[in-house]
Design an enzyme around this catalytic site. Sequence first.
Site, PDB file in Angstrom:
ATOM      1  N   ASP A   1       7.906  -7.528  -8.140  1.00 44.81           N
ATOM      2  CA  ASP A   1       6.492  -7.413  -8.503  1.00 44.81           C
ATOM      3  C   ASP A   1       6.299  -7.940  -9.918  1.00 44.81           C
ATOM      4  O   ASP A   1       7.179  -7.794 -10.771  1.00 44.81           O
ATOM      5  CB  ASP A   1       6.038  -5.945  -8.419  1.00 44.81           C
ATOM      6  CG  ASP A   1       5.727  -5.538  -6.981  1.00 44.81           C
ATOM      7  OD1 ASP A   1       5.888  -6.379  -6.068  1.00 44.81           O
ATOM      8  OD2 ASP A   1       5.306  -4.380  -6.776  1.00 44.81           O
TER       9      ASP A   1
ATOM     10  N   ASP B   1       4.355  -6.990 -12.268  1.00 48.03           N
ATOM     11  CA  ASP B   1       4.001  -6.049 -13.339  1.00 48.03           C
ATOM     12  C   ASP B   1       5.131  -5.084 -13.695  1.00 48.03           C
ATOM     13  O   ASP B   1       4.908  -4.117 -14.407  1.00 48.03           O
ATOM     14  CB  ASP B   1       2.744  -5.259 -12.943  1.00 48.03           C
ATOM     15  CG  ASP B   1       2.874  -4.613 -11.578  1.00 48.03           C
ATOM     16  OD1 ASP B   1       3.954  -4.721 -10.959  1.00 48.03           O
ATOM     17  OD2 ASP B   1       1.899  -4.002 -11.120  1.00 48.03           O
TER      18      ASP B   1
ATOM     19  N   TRP C   1      -3.580  -3.651  -0.153  1.00 47.50           N
ATOM     20  CA  TRP C   1      -2.570  -2.806  -0.796  1.00 47.50           C
ATOM     21  C   TRP C   1      -1.982  -1.772   0.173  1.00 47.50           C
ATOM     22  O   TRP C   1      -2.706  -1.115   0.902  1.00 47.50           O
ATOM     23  CB  TRP C   1      -3.186  -2.090  -2.006  1.00 47.50           C
ATOM     24  CG  TRP C   1      -2.196  -1.207  -2.686  1.00 47.50           C
ATOM     25  CD1 TRP C   1      -1.362  -1.559  -3.710  1.00 47.50           C
ATOM     26  CD2 TRP C   1      -1.899   0.152  -2.366  1.00 47.50           C
ATOM     27  NE1 TRP C   1      -0.558  -0.491  -4.035  1.00 47.50           N
ATOM     28  CE2 TRP C   1      -0.869   0.578  -3.225  1.00 47.50           C
ATOM     29  CE3 TRP C   1      -2.387   1.051  -1.418  1.00 47.50           C
ATOM     30  CZ2 TRP C   1      -0.333   1.846  -3.190  1.00 47.50           C
ATOM     31  CZ3 TRP C   1      -1.839   2.328  -1.381  1.00 47.50           C
ATOM     32  CH2 TRP C   1      -0.835   2.720  -2.270  1.00 47.50           C
TER      33      TRP C   1
ATOM     34  N   GLU D   1       3.250  -2.153   3.343  1.00 50.03           N
ATOM     35  CA  GLU D   1       4.224  -3.212   3.686  1.00 50.03           C
ATOM     36  C   GLU D   1       5.645  -2.836   3.267  1.00 50.03           C
ATOM     37  O   GLU D   1       6.610  -3.128   3.965  1.00 50.03           O
ATOM     38  CB  GLU D   1       3.787  -4.567   3.098  1.00 50.03           C
ATOM     39  CG  GLU D   1       4.167  -4.875   1.668  1.00 50.03           C
ATOM     40  CD  GLU D   1       3.551  -3.956   0.639  1.00 50.03           C
ATOM     41  OE1 GLU D   1       2.570  -3.280   0.940  1.00 50.03           O
ATOM     42  OE2 GLU D   1       4.079  -3.922  -0.486  1.00 50.03           O
ATOM     43  N   ASP D   2       5.750  -2.121   2.131  1.00 43.86           N
ATOM     44  CA  ASP D   2       7.086  -1.707   1.682  1.00 43.86           C
ATOM     45  C   ASP D   2       7.670  -0.643   2.608  1.00 43.86           C
ATOM     46  O   ASP D   2       8.878  -0.608   2.857  1.00 43.86           O
ATOM     47  CB  ASP D   2       7.059  -1.236   0.217  1.00 43.86           C
ATOM     48  CG  ASP D   2       5.907  -0.286  -0.078  1.00 43.86           C
ATOM     49  OD1 ASP D   2       5.073  -0.047   0.815  1.00 43.86           O
ATOM     50  OD2 ASP D   2       5.844   0.232  -1.205  1.00 43.86           O
TER      51      ASP D   2
ATOM     52  N   MET E   1       5.865  -0.351 -16.122  1.00 42.07           N
ATOM     53  CA  MET E   1       4.803  -1.114 -15.461  1.00 42.07           C
ATOM     54  C   MET E   1       3.724  -1.483 -16.471  1.00 42.07           C
ATOM     55  O   MET E   1       3.337  -0.647 -17.293  1.00 42.07           O
ATOM     56  CB  MET E   1       4.198  -0.271 -14.350  1.00 42.07           C
ATOM     57  CG  MET E   1       3.139  -1.004 -13.572  1.00 42.07           C
ATOM     58  SD  MET E   1       2.442   0.016 -12.279  1.00 42.07           S
ATOM     59  CE  MET E   1       3.378  -0.546 -10.902  1.00 42.07           C
TER      60      MET E   1
ATOM     61  N   HIS F   1      -2.606  -1.558 -15.324  1.00 44.01           N
ATOM     62  CA  HIS F   1      -3.707  -2.408 -14.853  1.00 44.01           C
ATOM     63  C   HIS F   1      -4.524  -1.675 -13.802  1.00 44.01           C
ATOM     64  O   HIS F   1      -4.089  -0.685 -13.224  1.00 44.01           O
ATOM     65  CB  HIS F   1      -3.158  -3.710 -14.252  1.00 44.01           C
ATOM     66  CG  HIS F   1      -2.236  -3.485 -13.086  1.00 44.01           C
ATOM     67  ND1 HIS F   1      -2.681  -3.406 -11.791  1.00 44.01           N
ATOM     68  CD2 HIS F   1      -0.893  -3.285 -13.026  1.00 44.01           C
ATOM     69  CE1 HIS F   1      -1.648  -3.183 -10.992  1.00 44.01           C
ATOM     70  NE2 HIS F   1      -0.554  -3.097 -11.712  1.00 44.01           N
TER      71      HIS F   1
ATOM     72  N   ARG G   1      -6.600  -1.771 -10.061  1.00 41.09           N
ATOM     73  CA  ARG G   1      -6.394  -2.442  -8.763  1.00 41.09           C
ATOM     74  C   ARG G   1      -7.160  -3.770  -8.771  1.00 41.09           C
ATOM     75  O   ARG G   1      -8.312  -3.826  -9.179  1.00 41.09           O
ATOM     76  CB  ARG G   1      -6.925  -1.517  -7.656  1.00 41.09           C
ATOM     77  CG  ARG G   1      -6.740  -1.995  -6.221  1.00 41.09           C
ATOM     78  CD  ARG G   1      -5.325  -1.919  -5.722  1.00 41.09           C
ATOM     79  NE  ARG G   1      -4.686  -0.607  -5.833  1.00 41.09           N
ATOM     80  CZ  ARG G   1      -4.910   0.397  -4.982  1.00 41.09           C
ATOM     81  NH1 ARG G   1      -5.742   0.260  -3.975  1.00 41.09           N
ATOM     82  NH2 ARG G   1      -4.298   1.536  -5.135  1.00 41.09           N
TER      83      ARG G   1
HETATM   84  C1  BGN Z   1       2.644   4.716  -0.580  1.00 46.93           C
HETATM   85  C2  BGN Z   1       2.273   3.379   0.040  1.00 46.93           C
HETATM   86  C3  BGN Z   1       3.224   2.325  -0.481  1.00 46.93           C
HETATM   87  C4  BGN Z   1       3.207   2.312  -2.005  1.00 46.93           C
HETATM   88  C5  BGN Z   1       3.540   3.705  -2.520  1.00 46.93           C
HETATM   89  C6  BGN Z   1       3.564   3.842  -4.015  1.00 46.93           C
HETATM   90  C7  BGN Z   1       1.270   3.641   2.264  1.00 46.93           C
HETATM   91  C8  BGN Z   1       1.552   3.760   3.747  1.00 46.93           C
HETATM   92  C9  BGN Z   1       0.949   4.996   4.346  1.00 46.93           C
HETATM   93  C10 BGN Z   1       1.713   6.236   4.066  1.00 46.93           C
HETATM   94  N1  BGN Z   1       2.348   3.466   1.503  1.00 46.93           N
HETATM   95  O1  BGN Z   1       1.840   5.716  -0.138  1.00 46.93           O
HETATM   96  O2  BGN Z   1       2.879   1.080   0.029  1.00 46.93           O
HETATM   97  O3  BGN Z   1       4.127   1.398  -2.508  1.00 46.93           O
HETATM   98  O4  BGN Z   1       2.612   4.615  -1.989  1.00 46.93           O
HETATM   99  O5  BGN Z   1       2.359   3.528  -4.639  1.00 46.93           O
HETATM  100  O6  BGN Z   1       0.148   3.706   1.830  1.00 46.93           O
END
Ligand code: BGN
Length: 356
Positions: free
Chosen positions: A191, A193, A254, A257-258, A284, A287, A289
């Site tokens: 990332d 940031d 946002w 995906e992770d 970080m 910033h 969104r």
């Molecule tokens: C989570 C997010 C992640 C994000 C982290 C930290 C979701 C999926 C639904 C539970 N996941 O809640 O993508 O990296 O917070 O900010 O929103």
Amino acid sequence: MMLSLPVDKPLFLLFLAFSQVVFILILYRHGASSLLQGFLISPQDSWDYSKTHNVYTNLSAFTLHSDGKMTHCPLKSPILVGPITVVFTKLPSERGIVKKNPYVQSGGQYKPPHCLAHYKSAIIIPHRNRELHLRYLLYYLHPFLQRQQLQYRIYLIHQAGNGTFNRAKLLNVGVKEALKNEDWDCLIMHDVDLIPENDYNLYICDNRYPKHMSSAMDKFEYSLPYWSYFGGVSALTPGQYLRMNGFPNTYWGWGGEDDDIFMRIQLAGMAVSRTPLNLGHYKMVVHNRDKGNQANKKRFTLLKRTKRIWKQDGMNSLDFQLISIEEAKLYTNITVDIGDTPILPPEKSKETWTFL
Ligand code: BGN
């Protein structure tokens, strides 16, 4: 002699229940390593972040001993310092960064000038409208990677247009393009940031499993926000990346995906390796969104499909239009049209999402 516990005493049982709750809370909030910190991890493994070093310290020492004959760099770089001073008070100029990094070549490429690097890492950064963050990152990351005596190249994957941002798809594009240049040992997904705060946090892969590196970010009080967190900075070998069919292309905006990536790792029969919390410190750049990166309302629905769909959505279904590849002084700038949010078919089942 057997140890006899007063299990029939209500106060003792209350004490036992209370300690279990405290234990579970610590485990949930800080991860297992925080519990081990006190007794299993030896003192030299704990870093004093109140004593930091300038990331450019000793960098010039690198070039002094070149005698024409190139041998391998030592396995452990001799000039690592540990905790790095990271502040966001004065924005460095691009010219200033170039001047401070004379051995970085066009496209943000570097090879140690005095020895043969053991590792070749591609740093892949999804990007749009974050020029100031990028400037800070380049200022800190170039010397940081040089301290580690790596061969590296920094790729910026710039999403063209005003469509919704798609971090994971940009990472897929980055991997595909980076592997055209070089047979990288390691792909670091970064990332824009996040600035690493300890140069012993090596930007190389764990050959066993995908590695999550940003395990202790300041915004989460230097701990994991939840045990399956895989956001921020991670490192995968091309083999690990392909085994999980890359990342999902379907997360627009946002979040989520992770978590999908974390699930894919397991679905592909791997586990996650994690940089220890005392090493994985990241700061970080604060910033708001961004425009075009609103929370993805579909993320819950998408996460329910991952198990079913990961083999079809990923590296093998990646489509994009390459707009340009420019070799800037400090990075390779890949501008790409990745399209925009498609309409998702309506949700069929009403089952709740139970991953976290
Ligand atoms: C989570 C997010 C992640 C994000 C982290 C930290 C979701 C999926 C639904 C539970 N996941 O809640 O993508 O990296 O917070 O900010 O929103």
